[in-house]
Design an enzyme around this catalytic site. Structure first.
Site, PDB file in Angstrom:
ATOM      1  N   TYR A   1     -15.627 -34.030  -7.926  1.00 43.53           N
ATOM      2  CA  TYR A   1     -16.320 -33.140  -6.986  1.00 43.53           C
ATOM      3  C   TYR A   1     -17.838 -33.316  -6.949  1.00 43.53           C
ATOM      4  O   TYR A   1     -18.513 -32.626  -6.192  1.00 43.53           O
ATOM      5  CB  TYR A   1     -16.004 -31.681  -7.344  1.00 43.53           C
ATOM      6  CG  TYR A   1     -14.529 -31.419  -7.385  1.00 43.53           C
ATOM      7  CD1 TYR A   1     -13.791 -31.345  -6.207  1.00 43.53           C
ATOM      8  CD2 TYR A   1     -13.857 -31.297  -8.589  1.00 43.53           C
ATOM      9  CE1 TYR A   1     -12.425 -31.154  -6.233  1.00 43.53           C
ATOM     10  CE2 TYR A   1     -12.486 -31.097  -8.624  1.00 43.53           C
ATOM     11  CZ  TYR A   1     -11.779 -31.030  -7.451  1.00 43.53           C
ATOM     12  OH  TYR A   1     -10.430 -30.847  -7.487  1.00 43.53           O
TER      13      TYR A   1
ATOM     14  N   ASP B   1     -19.831 -35.815  -5.952  1.00 43.97           N
ATOM     15  CA  ASP B   1     -20.449 -36.396  -4.748  1.00 43.97           C
ATOM     16  C   ASP B   1     -20.620 -35.317  -3.674  1.00 43.97           C
ATOM     17  O   ASP B   1     -21.705 -35.137  -3.121  1.00 43.97           O
ATOM     18  CB  ASP B   1     -19.559 -37.528  -4.201  1.00 43.97           C
ATOM     19  CG  ASP B   1     -19.206 -38.532  -5.274  1.00 43.97           C
ATOM     20  OD1 ASP B   1     -20.108 -39.215  -5.746  1.00 43.97           O
ATOM     21  OD2 ASP B   1     -18.014 -38.596  -5.658  1.00 43.97           O
TER      22      ASP B   1
ATOM     23  N   GLY C   1     -20.104 -34.400 -15.655  1.00 40.32           N
ATOM     24  CA  GLY C   1     -20.599 -35.082 -14.460  1.00 40.32           C
ATOM     25  C   GLY C   1     -22.077 -34.866 -14.213  1.00 40.32           C
ATOM     26  O   GLY C   1     -22.921 -35.126 -15.075  1.00 40.32           O
ATOM     27  N   GLU C   2     -22.396 -34.356 -13.040  1.00 43.94           N
ATOM     28  CA  GLU C   2     -23.800 -34.247 -12.643  1.00 43.94           C
ATOM     29  C   GLU C   2     -24.174 -32.831 -12.198  1.00 43.94           C
ATOM     30  O   GLU C   2     -25.093 -32.217 -12.734  1.00 43.94           O
ATOM     31  CB  GLU C   2     -24.061 -35.238 -11.492  1.00 43.94           C
ATOM     32  CG  GLU C   2     -25.476 -35.269 -11.070  1.00 43.94           C
ATOM     33  CD  GLU C   2     -25.873 -36.562 -10.357  1.00 43.94           C
ATOM     34  OE1 GLU C   2     -26.694 -36.479  -9.459  1.00 43.94           O
ATOM     35  OE2 GLU C   2     -25.382 -37.653 -10.706  1.00 43.94           O
ATOM     36  N   ASP C   3     -23.449 -32.318 -11.215  1.00 42.12           N
ATOM     37  CA  ASP C   3     -23.893 -31.047 -10.634  1.00 42.12           C
ATOM     38  C   ASP C   3     -23.666 -29.864 -11.585  1.00 42.12           C
ATOM     39  O   ASP C   3     -24.552 -29.027 -11.762  1.00 42.12           O
ATOM     40  CB  ASP C   3     -23.187 -30.804  -9.289  1.00 42.12           C
ATOM     41  CG  ASP C   3     -23.840 -29.676  -8.518  1.00 42.12           C
ATOM     42  OD1 ASP C   3     -25.076 -29.709  -8.344  1.00 42.12           O
ATOM     43  OD2 ASP C   3     -23.135 -28.742  -8.108  1.00 42.12           O
ATOM     44  N   SER C   4     -22.491 -29.780 -12.203  1.00 38.16           N
ATOM     45  CA  SER C   4     -22.241 -28.656 -13.122  1.00 38.16           C
ATOM     46  C   SER C   4     -23.187 -28.753 -14.323  1.00 38.16           C
ATOM     47  O   SER C   4     -23.612 -27.738 -14.891  1.00 38.16           O
ATOM     48  CB  SER C   4     -20.782 -28.612 -13.574  1.00 38.16           C
ATOM     49  OG  SER C   4     -20.410 -29.807 -14.219  1.00 38.16           O
TER      50      SER C   4
HETATM   51  O1  TRH Z   1     -16.502 -33.325 -10.574  1.00 36.40           O
HETATM   52  P1  TRH Z   1     -17.441 -34.079 -11.400  1.00 36.40           P
HETATM   53  O2  TRH Z   1     -16.865 -34.759 -12.557  1.00 36.40           O
HETATM   54  O3  TRH Z   1     -18.209 -35.105 -10.498  1.00 36.40           O
HETATM   55  C1  TRH Z   1     -18.509 -36.430 -10.904  1.00 36.40           C
HETATM   56  C2  TRH Z   1     -19.909 -36.612 -11.304  1.00 36.40           C
HETATM   57  O4  TRH Z   1     -20.774 -36.166 -10.306  1.00 36.40           O
HETATM   58  C3  TRH Z   1     -20.176 -38.062 -11.566  1.00 36.40           C
HETATM   59  O5  TRH Z   1     -21.497 -38.263 -11.919  1.00 36.40           O
HETATM   60  C4  TRH Z   1     -19.846 -38.820 -10.342  1.00 36.40           C
HETATM   61  O6  TRH Z   1     -20.061 -40.157 -10.558  1.00 36.40           O
HETATM   62  C5  TRH Z   1     -18.416 -38.567 -10.012  1.00 36.40           C
HETATM   63  O7  TRH Z   1     -18.224 -37.196  -9.799  1.00 36.40           O
HETATM   64  C6  TRH Z   1     -17.997 -39.317  -8.789  1.00 36.40           C
HETATM   65  O8  TRH Z   1     -18.566 -33.093 -11.969  1.00 36.40           O
HETATM   66  P2  TRH Z   1     -19.799 -32.377 -11.260  1.00 36.40           P
HETATM   67  O9  TRH Z   1     -20.841 -33.357 -10.863  1.00 36.40           O
HETATM   68  O10 TRH Z   1     -20.188 -31.323 -12.154  1.00 36.40           O
HETATM   69  O11 TRH Z   1     -19.211 -31.742  -9.932  1.00 36.40           O
HETATM   70  C7  TRH Z   1     -18.364 -30.638  -9.961  1.00 36.40           C
HETATM   71  C8  TRH Z   1     -18.667 -29.740  -8.800  1.00 36.40           C
HETATM   72  O12 TRH Z   1     -17.651 -28.763  -8.696  1.00 36.40           O
HETATM   73  C9  TRH Z   1     -19.968 -28.988  -8.938  1.00 36.40           C
HETATM   74  O13 TRH Z   1     -20.624 -28.901  -7.682  1.00 36.40           O
HETATM   75  C10 TRH Z   1     -19.534 -27.585  -9.363  1.00 36.40           C
HETATM   76  C11 TRH Z   1     -18.232 -27.460  -8.636  1.00 36.40           C
HETATM   77  N1  TRH Z   1     -17.278 -26.490  -9.183  1.00 36.40           N
HETATM   78  C12 TRH Z   1     -16.928 -25.423  -8.373  1.00 36.40           C
HETATM   79  O14 TRH Z   1     -17.443 -25.283  -7.246  1.00 36.40           O
HETATM   80  N2  TRH Z   1     -16.016 -24.523  -8.843  1.00 36.40           N
HETATM   81  C13 TRH Z   1     -15.441 -24.629 -10.071  1.00 36.40           C
HETATM   82  O15 TRH Z   1     -14.603 -23.794 -10.452  1.00 36.40           O
HETATM   83  C14 TRH Z   1     -15.844 -25.741 -10.890  1.00 36.40           C
HETATM   84  C15 TRH Z   1     -15.250 -25.877 -12.271  1.00 36.40           C
HETATM   85  C16 TRH Z   1     -16.754 -26.646 -10.416  1.00 36.40           C
END
Ligand code: TRH
Length: 377
Positions: free
Chosen positions: A15, A17, A272-275
């Protein structure tokens, strides 16, 4: 006339990206009055973060952002003033031609992955490749001066402060998720990839004298939680107790609610990045499960962040948090590191606040992008 922005997002996996581009798109509209089109190739991932998304539509408006489904076949469109390719995604070739044919050449940028490595400072803002006469630029988010900064909405820390001071609001929020927080319980959120370290971490919490309540939004780490509990097919709402540890499965909530979840917890495991960034804005101690890359490149990123983040901590606290993060990212035994981290919890909690304020003293990423465009024209 509002400056027009096109943001392109291909959902590689997970999620992050869409999480990053959706956040940026909304902020450009709300705070900089830009006209933003967000081109996304996978609306199902988007729908998890924003349930209002209608996955059947090729075009829709959400919170002032024009969301365009970007399927295989491209419908010719005029290029915008500013074009962002998120995470080096490939733009449709017809769109690249549209950029080149535009009367005023657009600013074309690659929004890169977040890294605390030093080389980022030297590369941020540099020219990258050219398509015909259209120059592309690198734009690197980061934690240090000389980078593009971090996404942070206006008033975010104030909203967080108010929420964290309002026990009633937190109780209502948690109750809506089915969570009853018992007094003197340490509340933890757990968002991670598959991780063999879960078992030893949970063992350590279960055998503690302190009570822990771990909230696990449904996702990739659930398999490890199931194995530890010895229960298959955990569903949203499942709640199990083992010794001092309560484990509860939460639904995947909308992006804004996820912030509130982080704000409620005493400790957040993120990935990941955003969380990862949102947990830093929560101002609470955190544990990062970094996105794995080929040839273990991610481990250098982990170390680079730890070097920055642990500055100013006592040796004991530095050792505790670094050990915990390294063990987690190697899927190793967490017990000793968790114990050490608990012993340093006061210092780590104060440090998380200080780190958050220090990061918030820099320009946020959306403002930095807008400024970059202003300087460029
Ligand atoms: O989902 P991710 O593992 O995304 C990853 C990383 O961005 C990584 O760097 C990238 O290369 C890859 O994707 C393709 O983790 P991230 O970045 O934390 O993104 C999760 C998103 O989901 C973030 O915007 C928060 C959101 N989220 C919700 O909206 N509700 C929820 O309940 C949870 C747990 C997360």
């Amino acid at each position: 006339m509002a400056v027009r922005w096109d943001i392109f997002c291909t959902v590689v996996d997970n999620y992050g990206d869409i999480g990053v581009t959706w956040r940026l798109a909304r902020q450009l509209v709300a705070e900089h009055r830009c006209a933003v089109r967000l081109w996304v190739d996978d609306l199902r991932a988007f729908e998890r973060l924003c349930p209002e998304i209608d996955v059947t539509l090729s075009e829709q408006w959400q919170q002032g952002v024009q969301v365009r489904h970007w399927p295989g076949e491209w419908v010719p469109t005029e290029a915008a003033d500013v074009v962002i390719a998120a995470f080096a995604c490939q733009l449709p070739s017809a769109y690249m031609d549209a950029m080149a044919e535009r009367q005023t050449t657009p600013l074309w940028m690659n929004l890169d992955y977040l890294s605390a490595e030093d080389w980022v400072i030297g590369c941020h803002g540099l020219p990258s490749v050219k398509y015909k006469h259209v120059q592309k630029y690198f734009f690197f988010p980061g934690f240090q001066a000389g980078t593009g900064g971090l996404l942070r909405e206006a008033g975010l820390l104030e909203r967080r402060r108010q929420f964290q001071q309002d026990a009633g609001a937190q109780r209502i929020f948690l109750q809506e998720l089915g969570v009853e927080r018992a007094p003197d319980t340490c509340l933890i959120s757990l968002f991670a990839y598959e991780n063999a370290g879960v078992a030893s971490w949970f063992d350590a919490m279960a055998s503690d004298t302190q009570a822990f309540h771990v909230l696990v939004p449904e996702g990739r780490v659930l398999g490890d939680v199931e194995r530890w509990l010895g229960i298959d097919g955990l569903k949203v709402g499942a709640l199990h107790r083992r010794g001092a540890l309560t484990v509860q499965v939460l639904p995947f909530v909308r992006q804004d609610q996820y912030d509130q979840l982080l704000w409620c917890c005493d400790f957040n495991a993120v990935r990941g990045e955003d969380s990862f960034v949102r947990a830093q804005w929560a101002g609470r101690p955190l544990l990062w499960h970094i996105y794995q890359q080929e040839e273990d490149v991610h481990l250098e990123k982990l170390e680079a962040f730890l070097r920055l983040y642990t500055q100013g901590l006592s040796q004991a606290a530095q050792k505790a948090i670094s050990g915990l993060w390294r063990a987690w990212n190697a899927g190793q035994d967490m017990a000793e590191h968790w114990k050490a981290t608990r012993e340093q919890q006061q210092e780590l909690a104060e440090h998380a606040q200080a780190w958050c304020l220090e990061q918030a003293s820099r320009a946020d990423l959306a403002a930095a992008l807008v400024k970059f465009y202003g300087n460029w024209i």
